[in-house]
Write a protein that holds these residues in place. Sequence first.
Motif, PDB file in Angstrom:
ATOM      1  N   ALA A 124       0.704  -1.218   0.068  1.00 62.54           N
ATOM      2  CA  ALA A 124       0.028   0.079   0.050  1.00 62.54           C
ATOM      3  C   ALA A 124       0.836   1.249   0.105  1.00 62.54           C
ATOM      4  O   ALA A 124       0.342   2.322  -0.848  1.00 62.54           O
ATOM      5  CB  ALA A 124      -1.002  -0.054   1.112  1.00 62.54           C
ATOM      6  N   ILE A 125       2.113   1.163   0.664  1.00 58.42           N
ATOM      7  CA  ILE A 125       2.814   2.405   0.872  1.00 58.42           C
ATOM      8  C   ILE A 125       3.681   2.698  -0.480  1.00 58.42           C
ATOM      9  O   ILE A 125       3.746   3.908  -1.166  1.00 58.42           O
ATOM     10  CB  ILE A 125       3.915   2.152   1.851  1.00 58.42           C
ATOM     11  N   PHE A 126       3.899   1.665  -1.239  1.00 56.32           N
ATOM     12  CA  PHE A 126       4.697   1.706  -2.536  1.00 56.32           C
ATOM     13  C   PHE A 126       3.939   1.821  -3.441  1.00 56.32           C
ATOM     14  O   PHE A 126       4.321   2.372  -4.564  1.00 56.32           O
ATOM     15  CB  PHE A 126       5.961   0.652  -2.674  1.00 56.32           C
ATOM     16  N   GLY A 127       2.754   1.177  -3.510  1.00 58.70           N
ATOM     17  CA  GLY A 127       1.811   1.216  -4.753  1.00 58.70           C
ATOM     18  C   GLY A 127       0.875   2.381  -4.533  1.00 58.70           C
ATOM     19  O   GLY A 127       1.254   3.477  -4.238  1.00 58.70           O
ATOM     20  N   SER A 128      -0.443   1.924  -4.900  1.00 60.57           N
ATOM     21  CA  SER A 128      -1.378   2.944  -4.848  1.00 60.57           C
ATOM     22  C   SER A 128      -2.532   2.629  -3.829  1.00 60.57           C
ATOM     23  O   SER A 128      -2.715   1.482  -3.638  1.00 60.57           O
ATOM     24  CB  SER A 128      -2.157   3.143  -6.130  1.00 60.57           C
TER      25      SER A 128
END
Length: 386
Positions: A124-128
């Motif tokens: 969730a942090i590195f993606g969307s």
Amino acid sequence: MSAAKWRRAMNSSATATDLSRASRGTPVLHAATTQPTGASAQAPAETWSRSRTALRAIGWRHAVVLAFVLAYPFFATPFFTFQIGAQALALGLVGLSLTFLGGYGGMVSLAQMTVAGFAAYMLAIFGSSSNAAISLGWPWWLALVVAVGLATLVAAGIGWLSVRTEGIYTIMITLAVGVAFFYLAQQNYTVFNGFQGFSKVSPPVLFGVDFRSPMAFYFVVLACSLAGYFGVKHLIRAPFGIALQGIRDNPRRMQALGFNVTAHRVAAYAVAGFLAAVGGVLMVWYNNRISPGTLGIGAMINILIIAVLGGMKHPIGAFVGAIVFVLLQNFAIDLVDRERFNLVIGGVFLAIVLFSPDGLLGLWQALRNRVGKSVSPTRGAGRIHR
């Protein structure tokens, strides 16, 4: 078979062969010196024979189960496909990581759901996600690789901290790590967004296929679960798996034989962490969100219950336990209040522990043995009567 027994059997057979050759006056040569020059031509034949042996190891029960899980979404409703099938397989993959550690490494870790939750947070942090201020918006495949890789490293670090302890102390250390990460995620708003977590963490659309649909997502989870199951089945028969089982049975003897006990245990934590990380990614795609409640103490205990319900000595036991757990979770509220669900799960757990320490698969094996013993004397009596 433990590694010590395996080594002893191999050494005794080799010694007996060498002594027999020496008594006949035949020089003892290594296999490499006696191998014919045309061995390279025999390599395809040996590969084919090994493949046939592996195919024989797959019994008719495996074929029936594989056919069923492949055909399941075509006759099941979307609710049963997504809510029951996909969720059970994803939880079973996380439970498989604990089964591998506990059943074949002798290390019971309560931090497997923590590793899964960490992978979900990293995705969730590195993606969307819905929180664009924190999420970096990387491509889903790159965020997936980074999340699984970081979670595997975290699992190896947890293993490095806990492998120097045994028994209840290992459980307490991994529980402390899980509780610490739970409070960190709940109280940190800069990175983990506090108790709200992240929402709208959806699976991707690839080649025109929307993996948010129940059937497509089910097959993604099924592919990952099959890969994890057969990977563990292969690994426990590989030299690393045999050595790990030997360390489980007698670590001092394995250390005396030259095995690095600490390295093997940390590597086992890394392998289990990889399985848990993949399961965590699937769970965040299933729930479409991740929050501290997903990886709380209750969730950590649930993974232990799933592994024990199915049977810690069987890789398939994690998926059996997950199916029973998900079915109780969805349909027990029709019989009791939702607040008393933990009472139902606790009662089932106590019953399994008391009557079958090897889980549901242990009950099935005991029933098969009892039926086999009752049938075999009848068959023998029939042959004598004729």
